[in-house]
Each structure stands twice: as structure tokens, then as C-alpha cells.
Design a protein around this motif. Structure first.
Motif, mmCIF file in Angstrom:
data_model
loop_
_atom_site.group_PDB
_atom_site.id
_atom_site.type_symbol
_atom_site.label_atom_id
_atom_site.label_comp_id
_atom_site.label_asym_id
_atom_site.label_seq_id
_atom_site.Cartn_x
_atom_site.Cartn_y
_atom_site.Cartn_z
ATOM 1 N N ALA A 190 50.158 50.774 42.579
ATOM 2 C CA ALA A 190 50.448 50.707 44.338
ATOM 3 C C ALA A 190 50.802 49.906 45.149
ATOM 4 C CB ALA A 190 49.095 51.160 45.099
ATOM 5 N N ASN A 191 51.528 48.921 44.703
ATOM 6 C CA ASN A 191 52.093 47.905 44.973
ATOM 7 C C ASN A 191 51.161 47.027 45.440
ATOM 8 O OD1 ASN A 191 54.426 46.002 45.181
ATOM 9 N ND2 ASN A 191 55.442 47.073 47.230
ATOM 10 N N LEU A 192 50.255 47.002 45.406
ATOM 11 C CA LEU A 192 49.265 45.898 45.740
ATOM 12 C C LEU A 192 48.730 44.929 44.891
ATOM 13 C CD1 LEU A 192 46.842 48.873 47.257
ATOM 14 C CD2 LEU A 192 48.537 47.223 48.859
ATOM 15 N N ASP A 193 49.258 43.330 45.600
ATOM 16 C CA ASP A 193 49.011 42.318 45.035
ATOM 17 C C ASP A 193 47.539 41.809 46.048
ATOM 18 O OD1 ASP A 193 51.036 42.013 43.798
ATOM 19 O OD2 ASP A 193 52.080 41.117 45.507
ATOM 20 N N LEU A 194 45.998 42.096 44.516
ATOM 21 C CA LEU A 194 44.827 41.980 44.702
ATOM 22 C C LEU A 194 44.157 41.016 44.176
ATOM 23 C CD1 LEU A 194 43.820 45.577 46.022
ATOM 24 C CD2 LEU A 194 44.613 43.832 47.373
ATOM 25 N N PRO A 195 43.518 39.660 44.580
ATOM 26 C CA PRO A 195 42.604 39.569 43.833
ATOM 27 C C PRO A 195 41.465 39.724 43.067
ATOM 28 C CG PRO A 195 41.935 38.060 45.915
ATOM 29 C CD PRO A 195 43.114 39.861 45.919
ATOM 30 N N GLU A 196 41.347 39.820 41.574
ATOM 31 C CA GLU A 196 40.737 40.921 40.575
ATOM 32 C C GLU A 196 38.996 41.506 41.681
ATOM 33 O OE1 GLU A 196 40.211 42.659 37.462
ATOM 34 O OE2 GLU A 196 41.565 42.103 38.325
ATOM 35 N N SER A 197 38.626 39.830 42.195
ATOM 36 C CA SER A 197 37.156 40.705 42.646
ATOM 37 C C SER A 197 37.649 42.057 44.058
ATOM 38 C CB SER A 197 36.374 39.417 43.681
ATOM 39 O OG SER A 197 37.512 38.953 44.214
ATOM 40 N N GLU A 198 38.762 41.333 44.473
ATOM 41 C CA GLU A 198 38.917 42.805 45.731
ATOM 42 C C GLU A 198 39.185 43.724 44.786
ATOM 43 O OE1 GLU A 198 41.269 41.717 48.544
ATOM 44 O OE2 GLU A 198 39.803 39.649 48.903
ATOM 45 N N ALA A 199 40.374 43.472 43.926
ATOM 46 C CA ALA A 199 40.602 44.772 43.290
ATOM 47 C C ALA A 199 38.905 45.991 42.897
ATOM 48 C CB ALA A 199 41.659 44.722 42.112
ATOM 49 N N ARG A 200 38.555 44.996 41.780
ATOM 50 C CA ARG A 200 37.556 45.266 41.520
ATOM 51 C C ARG A 200 36.295 46.924 42.616
ATOM 52 N NH1 ARG A 200 35.429 43.939 36.687
ATOM 53 N NH2 ARG A 200 36.242 42.693 35.373
ATOM 54 N N SER A 201 36.396 45.820 43.932
ATOM 55 C CA SER A 201 35.839 46.216 45.164
ATOM 56 C C SER A 201 36.714 47.767 45.527
ATOM 57 C CB SER A 201 35.004 45.153 45.918
ATOM 58 O OG SER A 201 34.422 44.038 45.753
ATOM 59 N N LEU A 202 37.139 47.977 45.366
ATOM 60 C CA LEU A 202 38.951 48.578 45.966
ATOM 61 C C LEU A 202 38.028 49.686 44.447
ATOM 62 C CD1 LEU A 202 40.488 50.378 47.656
ATOM 63 C CD2 LEU A 202 42.697 48.459 46.796
ATOM 64 N N TRP A 203 38.637 49.564 44.005
ATOM 65 C CA TRP A 203 38.239 50.648 42.794
ATOM 66 C C TRP A 203 36.979 51.369 42.528
ATOM 67 C CZ3 TRP A 203 39.150 54.065 38.785
ATOM 68 C CH2 TRP A 203 37.865 54.607 37.966
ATOM 69 N N LYS A 204 36.022 50.781 43.023
ATOM 70 C CA LYS A 204 34.679 51.499 43.447
ATOM 71 C C LYS A 204 34.777 52.028 44.199
ATOM 72 C CE LYS A 204 32.123 47.450 41.146
ATOM 73 N NZ LYS A 204 30.335 47.173 40.789
ATOM 74 N N GLU A 205 35.645 51.854 45.586
ATOM 75 C CA GLU A 205 35.516 52.702 47.024
ATOM 76 C C GLU A 205 36.563 54.220 46.143
ATOM 77 O OE1 GLU A 205 37.328 49.637 49.749
ATOM 78 O OE2 GLU A 205 35.831 48.383 49.709
#
Length: 340
Positions: free
Chosen positions: A115-130
Motif C-alpha cells: 500500500a506504499n505506507l511507511d509506518l513504524p512496526e507498532s503502528e503497522a501491527r495496530s493497523l493490521w488489527k484494525e
């Protein structure tokens, strides 16, 4: 029709649009060389390649080179998830959990790739859950398992507007298109394809506003001898020096391209031959000095210049005249530019 049915119908319509969008990107990833220019337009969506600034293109190239350095096994695993349309959500959750345990940056790489999104790992994990919860919710409403990719598109594009132009494609094809579409990989400046495109656009623009511009075509003197005596790696370094000197010596709005092995062009918008001569001589001086200081040899060039509309109003005519003057410069002893 009940409110729930209306909501479900509206959601179905949105999902269908998302599927069509996904199919579009899948077709883009399979385009052949003949359709490359059309692919550029699609992939850039809001900005056509011709209108991107030089620095933006180079930044884009570097960004996708970064993607190219990602572990190939990880890329393959992530793309398998993206392309698996039949996998139920629970099995995807299991795969993600397993991969997340093996790799500290799995989730951030996942969103970066698809998705061409640069996210810190913690935010990426949260986004995955959402996103996963979002997919579960839609699945319950529809009474069937929701495709994860469609749910992802729905969440980050429609629901949260995290990105305006999602790029969910085969990343290998996407990298190849971006890297090879308009940038010469050896020097980092524009290539022949972009030159052909932008020369025609500059003719159209100059004709509309009744402006002139110059086309400078040149090649390096005795470059074959440099390769034969110093080696091809040394020759590659000289080409990079030429490209860097072009970007330094000419204006931001001037467009420098590598159109052949040691052949380069510069399009100088709204510039007469008299003014072009000043910029070209500055470039030649910088190149001679830099090559002598950095590599111990004095690199010179021979070239020809044509002017729109004085020398012609067609791209082929302008290029032909510049090319003829280049060869005249060669025949006169090299290390010179022919203007008339």
C-alpha cells in the motif's frame, strides 16, 4: 427495502468498485513494453510522469530501490497473501501471526509493499488489527467471508483515507516500471523514452505560447578509448560525472537525458541560442575541470544545437539538425559545439 439491506447494497457497490480498482492494477502489472507509457499514466494517477520534477523522480527511484533490498523471501510470502483470493480470514490471521513472530519488521514491510505506507512496526501491527476487524465486520454483514485485499482497500482508501492513490500491484512489476520508465539507471537522469515524450510536449507548449527553445545534443569525445584503456567501470564513473555535471550546470527547468551509450541531450525551454551557448560553455568548463580533478583525465564533448522554431517545428527535424551539427563538430576536430 430495510435500512440493513440498503447498507449492504451500498457496501456491495463499494466492494465492486474496489474489485474493479484491484483488477485495474493487476492488468497494469502485466502490461508489456508496448503499453508502458499508458502504465505510467495509470500508476501515477494524479500526476503524469511528464509533469514530475526531476528530483521527485529520483526520489521515487531511490524509494523503490529500497523496496528492492527487502528480503526476497519476505516479499514472496507477502505477495502470496495478497494474491490468495480464496483464503478465509482466520487462516490469514494465522499466517500473519507466524510471520510476525519470525520477523520484527514484518507488518511495516507488509504495508510498505502493498500500500506504499511507511509506518513504524507498532503502528503497522495496530493497523493490521484494525483492518482485520473491519474485514470481520463486513463478512458478518454480508453473510460470507470478505476478501482481505478488498477489505484492506476499503479500510485504508475509503474509510480512513490513509492514502489517496493506493498501489496494490505485483511489486516486482511495479518496481520495474518505475525504475525503467523514465530514469536511466546508470546515470540517474532521464532516459530516451522520457526525452521523446517531453520534446514533443515542449514543442506543443512553445507553439501555444509562441516561445522558442533549444535542443543540445552531444556525446563524449574518445569514450571508446577511455573504456578500452581504463575499463568499463571507469567509463561508468565518467558517465555518472557527466550526468551530475549536467544537473549542476543547467537550470532546474532544463531537461537532461541520456539517449544512448555516451550520447546526451538537454532541452532548454524558453532559451535562445545565445543564452544556450552561455549554459553549454559553463557545462563544458565544469566537466573538463571536474574530470581532471577527480579522474586525472580531461573529458571533452562534441555537440550540436538546434532552435525551435527557427530550425524546425517537428521533433524529428530538430533532432536531425542537432545530430548533423554534432557530427560536423566531430569532423572539425572534436571538443566543440556547432550552433549554425
Amino acid at each position: 427495502m430495510s435500512n440493513l439491506e440498503e447498507v449492504l447494497k451500498s457496501r456491495e457497490e463499494e466492494i465492486q468498485k474496489l474489485r474493479e480498482l484491484l483488477e485495474l492494477y493487476e492488468r497494469v502489472s502485466k502490461l508489456g513494453e508496448v503499453e508502458l507509457l499508458a502504465a505510467e499514466q495509470t500508476l501515477n494517477a494524479h500526476e503524469t510522469t511528464a509533469n514530475l520534477a526531476r528530483n521527485e523522480l529520483i526520489e521515487m527511484r531511490d524509494r523503490f530501490k529500497g523496496l528492492g533490498q527487502l528480503n526476497s523471501e519476505r516479499k514472496t510470502a507477502i505477495l502470496e497473501i495478497v494474491n490468495d483470493r480464496q483464503a478465509p480470514l482466520p487462516s490469514l490471521a494465522t499466517k500473519f501471526e507466524e510471520m510476525g513472530k519470525k520477523d520484527d519488521y514484518f507488518y511495516s514491510d507488509f504495508f510498505r509493499i502493498i500500500a506504499n505506507l511507511d509506518l513504524p512496526e507498532s503502528e503497522a501491527r495496530s493497523l493490521w488489527k484494525e483492518v482485520y476487524s473491519h474485514a470481520e465486520g463486513i463478512s458478518k454483514q454480508l453473510g460470507r467471508s470478505m476478501n482481505f485485499v478488498v477489505a484492506l482497500l476499503d479500510y485504508i482508501y475509503l474509510k480512513n483515507r490513509l492514502i489517496e492513490n493506493p498501489k496494490i500491484v505485483d511489486i516486482y512489476s511495479f518496481e520495474e516500471i518505475i525504475l525503467n520508465a523514465v530514469i536511466d539507471e546508470g546515470t540517474g537522469i532521464y532516459n530516451r523514452r522520457y526525452f521523446n515524450l517531453v520534446l514533443n510536449k515542449e514543442i506543443t507548449r512553445s507553439k501555444r505560447y509562441q516561445r522558442d527553445f533549444c535542443l543540445f545534443l552531444f556525446d563524449l569525445d574518445n569514450f571508446k578509448k577511455i573504456n578500452d584503456t581504463k575499463g568499463h567501470s571507469f567509463g561508468d564513473d565518467i558517465l555518472k560525472l557527466v550526468a551530475g555535471t549536467l544537473m549542476y550546470a543547467f537550470r532546474t527547468e532544463d531537461i537532461s537525458c541520456r539517449v544512448g551509450g555516451e550520447e546526451f541531450t538537454v532541452i532548454l525551454p524558453e532559451t535562445s541560442k545565445a543564452n544556450a551557448r552561455v549554459a553549454i560553455e559553463r557545462f563544458r568548463t565544469y566537466l573538463r575541470n571536474s574530470s581532471k580533478n577527480d579522474f586525472g583525465i580531461e573529458v571533452t564533448v562534441s555537440g550540436g544545437v538546434s532552435e525551435y522554431p527557427k530550425d524546425g517545428e517537428e521533433s524529428s527535424r530538430l533532432y536531425s539538425i542537432s545530430d548533423a551539427r554534432l557530427y560536423e563538430a566531430k569532423s572539425l576536430g572534436k571538443d566543440r559545439i556547432v550552433y549554425e
